[in-house]
Design a protein around this motif. Structure first.
Motif, PDB file in Angstrom:
ATOM      1  N   TRP A 119       0.820  -1.208   0.000  1.00 30.37           N
ATOM      2  CA  TRP A 119       0.000   0.000   0.000  1.00 30.37           C
ATOM      3  C   TRP A 119       0.857   1.262   0.000  1.00 30.37           C
ATOM      4  O   TRP A 119       1.936   1.290   0.591  1.00 30.37           O
ATOM      5  N   GLU A 120       0.364   2.284  -0.658  1.00 33.32           N
ATOM      6  CA  GLU A 120       0.985   3.606  -0.581  1.00 33.32           C
ATOM      7  C   GLU A 120       1.010   4.061   0.879  1.00 33.32           C
ATOM      8  O   GLU A 120       0.016   3.935   1.586  1.00 33.32           O
ATOM      9  N   GLY A 121       2.134   4.568   1.327  1.00 28.93           N
ATOM     10  CA  GLY A 121       2.250   5.044   2.700  1.00 28.93           C
ATOM     11  C   GLY A 121       2.841   4.038   3.658  1.00 28.93           C
ATOM     12  O   GLY A 121       3.274   4.395   4.754  1.00 28.93           O
ATOM     13  N   GLU A 122       2.854   2.764   3.270  1.00 28.19           N
ATOM     14  CA  GLU A 122       3.500   1.749   4.106  1.00 28.19           C
ATOM     15  C   GLU A 122       5.016   1.925   4.077  1.00 28.19           C
ATOM     16  O   GLU A 122       5.589   2.289   3.053  1.00 28.19           O
ATOM     17  N   THR A 123       5.652   1.660   5.216  1.00 25.53           N
ATOM     18  CA  THR A 123       7.112   1.685   5.241  1.00 25.53           C
ATOM     19  C   THR A 123       7.650   0.544   4.396  1.00 25.53           C
ATOM     20  O   THR A 123       7.195  -0.596   4.515  1.00 25.53           O
ATOM     21  N   ALA A 124       8.585   0.865   3.538  1.00 23.53           N
ATOM     22  CA  ALA A 124       9.118  -0.143   2.616  1.00 23.53           C
ATOM     23  C   ALA A 124      10.145  -1.020   3.314  1.00 23.53           C
ATOM     24  O   ALA A 124      11.165  -0.527   3.790  1.00 23.53           O
ATOM     25  N   HIS A 125       9.862  -2.309   3.373  1.00 21.24           N
ATOM     26  CA  HIS A 125      10.774  -3.265   4.003  1.00 21.24           C
ATOM     27  C   HIS A 125      11.298  -4.297   3.015  1.00 21.24           C
ATOM     28  O   HIS A 125      12.168  -5.088   3.369  1.00 21.24           O
ATOM     29  N   ASP A 157      13.570   1.732  -4.677  1.00 22.12           N
ATOM     30  CA  ASP A 157      13.991   3.088  -4.333  1.00 22.12           C
ATOM     31  C   ASP A 157      13.579   3.453  -2.912  1.00 22.12           C
ATOM     32  O   ASP A 157      14.330   4.081  -2.159  1.00 22.12           O
ATOM     33  N   ALA A 158      12.381   3.032  -2.515  1.00 18.28           N
ATOM     34  CA  ALA A 158      11.902   3.331  -1.164  1.00 18.28           C
ATOM     35  C   ALA A 158      12.688   2.559  -0.109  1.00 18.28           C
ATOM     36  O   ALA A 158      12.999   3.088   0.960  1.00 18.28           O
ATOM     37  N   VAL A 159      13.021   1.319  -0.386  1.00 15.05           N
ATOM     38  CA  VAL A 159      13.755   0.492   0.574  1.00 15.05           C
ATOM     39  C   VAL A 159      15.103   1.111   0.910  1.00 15.05           C
ATOM     40  O   VAL A 159      15.482   1.247   2.069  1.00 15.05           O
ATOM     41  N   PHE A 160      15.831   1.519  -0.109  1.00 17.44           N
ATOM     42  CA  PHE A 160      17.172   2.038   0.123  1.00 17.44           C
ATOM     43  C   PHE A 160      17.163   3.482   0.613  1.00 17.44           C
ATOM     44  O   PHE A 160      18.180   3.994   1.054  1.00 17.44           O
ATOM     45  N   GLY A 161      15.997   4.132   0.555  1.00 19.81           N
ATOM     46  CA  GLY A 161      15.926   5.513   1.004  1.00 19.81           C
ATOM     47  C   GLY A 161      15.273   5.676   2.356  1.00 19.81           C
ATOM     48  O   GLY A 161      15.009   6.791   2.779  1.00 19.81           O
ATOM     49  N   GLU A 162      14.997   4.563   3.074  1.00 21.76           N
ATOM     50  CA  GLU A 162      14.345   4.632   4.384  1.00 21.76           C
ATOM     51  C   GLU A 162      13.025   5.394   4.276  1.00 21.76           C
ATOM     52  O   GLU A 162      12.716   6.259   5.084  1.00 21.76           O
ATOM     53  N   GLU A 163      12.230   5.066   3.266  1.00 22.83           N
ATOM     54  CA  GLU A 163      11.022   5.818   3.001  1.00 22.83           C
ATOM     55  C   GLU A 163       9.790   4.916   2.948  1.00 22.83           C
ATOM     56  O   GLU A 163       9.878   3.699   3.059  1.00 22.83           O
ATOM     57  N   LYS A 221      14.681  -5.959   3.188  1.00 18.66           N
ATOM     58  CA  LYS A 221      15.671  -4.900   3.373  1.00 18.66           C
ATOM     59  C   LYS A 221      16.810  -5.360   4.283  1.00 18.66           C
ATOM     60  O   LYS A 221      17.992  -5.114   4.002  1.00 18.66           O
ATOM     61  N   GLU A 222      16.455  -6.046   5.376  1.00 16.61           N
ATOM     62  CA  GLU A 222      17.465  -6.489   6.338  1.00 16.61           C
ATOM     63  C   GLU A 222      18.481  -7.429   5.709  1.00 16.61           C
ATOM     64  O   GLU A 222      19.699  -7.300   5.932  1.00 16.61           O
ATOM     65  N   SER A 223      18.004  -8.380   4.920  1.00 14.82           N
ATOM     66  CA  SER A 223      18.919  -9.340   4.304  1.00 14.82           C
ATOM     67  C   SER A 223      19.822  -8.664   3.275  1.00 14.82           C
ATOM     68  O   SER A 223      21.011  -8.991   3.166  1.00 14.82           O
ATOM     69  N   LEU A 224      19.268  -7.700   2.539  1.00 17.21           N
ATOM     70  CA  LEU A 224      20.079  -6.991   1.561  1.00 17.21           C
ATOM     71  C   LEU A 224      21.131  -6.110   2.241  1.00 17.21           C
ATOM     72  O   LEU A 224      22.267  -6.006   1.778  1.00 17.21           O
ATOM     73  N   GLU A 225      20.749  -5.467   3.348  1.00 19.19           N
ATOM     74  CA  GLU A 225      21.703  -4.631   4.079  1.00 19.19           C
ATOM     75  C   GLU A 225      22.895  -5.453   4.568  1.00 19.19           C
ATOM     76  O   GLU A 225      24.049  -5.018   4.476  1.00 19.19           O
ATOM     77  N   LYS A 226      22.621  -6.642   5.082  1.00 16.09           N
ATOM     78  CA  LYS A 226      23.700  -7.524   5.540  1.00 16.09           C
ATOM     79  C   LYS A 226      24.607  -7.908   4.375  1.00 16.09           C
ATOM     80  O   LYS A 226      25.837  -7.938   4.510  1.00 16.09           O
TER      81      LYS A 226
END
Length: 223
Positions: free
Chosen positions: A41-47, A83-89, A108-113
């Motif tokens: 959904w629009e507005g959800e935090t991207a994980h 784009d949202a995942v890597f921008g903390e958006e 996001k967590e697995s990619l960050e690691k």
């Protein structure tokens, strides 16, 4: 192997070598979404990043007045939410499956690691994101200075390029578009779209075949 092939086709990961792609694929899981089911959904935090394996996804944004704007459509081998995942958006649009969709998901967590352990992969992905952002900005700037007719033609030509199938009559757009859908995409009224489509049909640029829009002539051919 199928996940590896799918991820390797994405522009986001296009600069990665086979070993780097394999590391990304190991993080992914597959999900299936039914027709009309919302993926996020629009507005959800991207994980998560969503990679479309099969099917078609509609990207929709709702204005403050409640008006629905169609941002575009994602087909197989395209990514959503990166784009949202890597921008903390938050997600800037809602993604809806137009038909049954198979989607590969990376958190996001697995990619960050992965990026922390492999800086070279992170730099290549950042470079790919930058290129995608520049391309999107150029497309928006181009449409901003076009008339309603020009925006309609540009949109139909892009849809034919991205979602068209070659036929004897021209490129048949496989996305089921209503006049209201097109109005939402180019931000004009539905009657304006109806009148413009009639003009294009009278001029021989556009034809309706089996409820699908067909762009005629070589100028509309996909590259």
């Amino acid at each position: 192997m199928q996940k590896l092939a799918c991820i390797g086709k994405l522009s986001l990961f296009s600069d990665l070598d086979e070993n780097e792609l394999r590391r990304v694929a190991e993080l992914a899981e597959k999900r299936t979404y039914t027709k009309e089911q919302t993926i996020f959904w629009e507005g959800e935090t991207a994980h998560q990043i969503y990679i479309v394996n099969s099917g078609l996804v509609k990207m929709v944004k709702v204005s403050e007045s409640g008006k629905e704007l169609i941002m575009g459509f994602a087909k197989a081998d395209q990514a959503l939410g990166e784009d949202a995942v890597f921008g903390e958006e938050e997600h800037s649009f809602t993604a809806i499956a137009l038909e049954e969709c198979c989607v590969t998901v990376c958190t996001k967590e697995s990619l960050e690691k992965l990026f922390l352990a492999n800086p070279s992969i992170a730099m290549k992905v950042i470079y790919s994101l930058s290129k995608k952002l520049n391309q999107t900005t150029e497309q928006i700037n181009s449409l901003a200075f076009q008339s309603a007719r020009e925006r309609l033609l540009t949109t139909l030509q892009q849809m034919a390029k991205d979602h068209g199938v070659a036929t004897k009559r021209g490129l048949a757009i496989q996305v089921p578009l209503t006049h209201q859908d097109i109005a939402s995409i180019i931000n004009v009224s539905r009657p304006t779209v109806t009148n413009l489509l009639l003009q294009l049909r009278h001029e021989g640029i556009l034809e309706i075949v089996d409820h699908r829009m067909v762009l005629k002539g070589k100028d509309q051919a996909a590259s």
